[in-house]
Each structure stands twice: as structure tokens, then as C-alpha cells.
Design a protein around this motif. Structure first.
Motif, short mmCIF file in Angstrom:
data_model
loop_
_atom_site.label_atom_id
_atom_site.label_comp_id
_atom_site.label_asym_id
_atom_site.label_seq_id
_atom_site.Cartn_x
_atom_site.Cartn_y
_atom_site.Cartn_z
N ASN A 109 51.73 26.56 38.94
CA ASN A 109 53.16 27.08 40.62
C ASN A 109 51.68 26.71 41.47
N ASP A 110 50.91 25.79 41.43
CA ASP A 110 49.84 25.22 42.40
C ASP A 110 49.15 26.85 42.62
N LEU A 111 48.83 27.39 42.20
CA LEU A 111 48.63 28.64 42.50
C LEU A 111 46.90 28.27 43.05
N PRO A 112 45.87 28.91 43.17
CA PRO A 112 44.32 28.12 43.12
C PRO A 112 44.28 29.44 41.95
N TYR A 113 42.87 29.23 41.12
CA TYR A 113 42.97 29.89 39.61
C TYR A 113 41.91 31.10 40.16
N GLN A 114 42.39 31.69 41.45
CA GLN A 114 40.27 32.91 41.24
C GLN A 114 41.38 33.97 41.72
N ARG A 115 40.09 34.86 41.13
CA ARG A 115 40.56 36.20 41.87
C ARG A 115 39.06 36.92 42.54
N VAL A 116 39.46 37.89 42.95
CA VAL A 116 38.02 38.50 43.73
C VAL A 116 38.31 39.84 43.32
N TYR A 117 37.51 40.53 43.21
CA TYR A 117 37.47 42.65 42.75
C TYR A 117 36.34 42.90 43.66
N LEU A 118 36.45 43.74 44.86
CA LEU A 118 34.76 44.40 45.26
C LEU A 118 35.45 45.71 44.50
N LEU A 119 33.48 45.79 43.96
CA LEU A 119 33.76 47.32 42.89
C LEU A 119 32.33 47.68 44.05
N HIS A 120 32.49 49.15 44.49
CA HIS A 120 31.87 49.90 44.98
C HIS A 120 31.77 50.90 44.44
N GLY A 121 30.64 51.78 45.37
CA GLY A 121 29.97 52.91 44.57
C GLY A 121 28.42 53.10 44.59
N PRO A 122 28.13 54.48 44.58
CA PRO A 122 26.93 54.48 44.56
C PRO A 122 26.13 53.81 43.50
N PRO A 123 24.88 53.67 43.91
CA PRO A 123 23.52 53.43 42.66
C PRO A 123 24.07 54.03 41.11
N GLY A 124 24.03 53.04 40.42
CA GLY A 124 23.89 53.67 39.22
C GLY A 124 25.18 54.27 38.07
N ASN A 125 26.07 54.01 38.84
CA ASN A 125 28.02 54.12 38.53
C ASN A 125 28.48 53.22 36.89
N GLY A 126 27.80 52.40 37.35
CA GLY A 126 28.08 51.21 35.85
C GLY A 126 28.47 49.83 36.47
N LYS A 127 28.38 49.40 37.84
CA LYS A 127 28.71 48.37 38.28
C LYS A 127 27.83 47.36 37.74
N SER A 128 27.20 47.35 37.98
CA SER A 128 26.14 46.01 37.27
C SER A 128 26.42 45.96 35.41
N SER A 129 27.08 47.20 34.88
CA SER A 129 27.05 46.97 33.44
C SER A 129 28.26 46.44 33.39
N PHE A 130 29.11 46.82 33.75
CA PHE A 130 30.98 46.44 34.00
C PHE A 130 30.98 44.63 33.77
N LEU A 131 30.29 44.19 34.84
CA LEU A 131 29.93 42.85 35.06
C LEU A 131 29.20 42.48 33.95
N GLN A 132 28.20 43.14 33.58
CA GLN A 132 27.40 42.20 32.26
C GLN A 132 28.38 42.19 30.86
#
Length: 123
Positions: free
Chosen positions: A93-116
Motif C-alpha cells: 500500500n506504499d505506506l512507511p513501515y514504521q510505528r511510534v510509541y511513547l512510553l511514559h511513567g515514573p522511574p522503575g515501572n518497567g519501560k526500559s525492561s519492556f524495550l530490552q
């Protein structure tokens, strides 16, 4: 331990075996070398945006089953899986193959762990 004055700490390991089992020593050494090489190469680089600019951190890999996800996290994971399965649809469909997510929340809630865990899961 050696008594050298260099800044690197060197250790010595002495392995002995009975004469009829001495073929196990090279196998043990090769297995240790392979394990060391694998653990050196498997790491995630995380870029954190701070007020003083981006900061890169090396982090050990995590498996997804070590990350606790709530309902929204599981929904996000399903969306990411679907996205990776639909690459051809985006190209067709000639669309850019990309997806963007914004993860937010206090430190220690697992954002980096989820990305790893995502990095290991989808390589």
C-alpha cells in the motif's frame, strides 16, 4: 592470582583430570570460551533523553517472561506483533513501515525492561 602490577586483574585457573578423562579439559575450555563470547555480545543499547542530551546505556538482555505486563502492556505487545507480521501490507500500500510509541511513567515501572525484552524477542 598473579602479582603483576598491571591495571587488569588476571586470574589463573588450574584444571586437572585423571589420565583417561583428559580429553574433557579442551571441551570444558571451549565451552567456557563460547559462553563468555555469547554473554559479551548479547546486550541492549538504550538511549535515554535527558535534559543534558541523549545518554546511551548498555544493559543486559531480558526475556519477555521476566517483565510483568498489565492489560495495556499486553495490548501493546499484541499490536507490535501484528505490526511485524504486516510488513508486506505496508509495502503493498506504499505506506512507511514504521510505528511510534511513547512510553511514559515514573522511574522503575518497567519501560526500559519492556524495550530490552522487545529487542531480544524481535532481534
Amino acid at each position: 592470582r598473579s602479582s603483576s602490577s598491571s591495571s587488569r586483574d588476571s586470574s589463573k585457573l588450574v584444571v586437572s583430570a585423571f589420565k583417561w578423562n583428559k580429553h574433557l579439559i579442551p571441551a570444558l575450555v571451549n565451552q567456557a570460551i563460547n559462553f563468555t563470547n555469547k554473554s559479551r555480545t548479547r546486550s541492549c543499547i538504550i538511549t535515554r533523553l535527558t535534559t543534558s542530551g541523549p545518554r546511551r546505556i548498555m544493559a543486559p538482555p531480558r526475556k519477555m517472561d521476566t517483565v510483568i505486563l498489565g492489560p495495556q502492556g499486553l495490548e501493546l505487545l499484541d499490536d507490535i506483533r501484528t505490526f511485524f507480521k504486516r510488513r508486506n501490507w505496508y509495502l503493498k500500500n506504499d505506506l512507511p513501515y514504521q510505528r511510534v510509541y511513547l512510553l511514559h511513567g515514573p522511574p522503575g515501572n518497567g519501560k526500559s525492561s519492556f524495550l530490552q525484552a522487545l529487542a531480544i524477542m524481535f532481534k
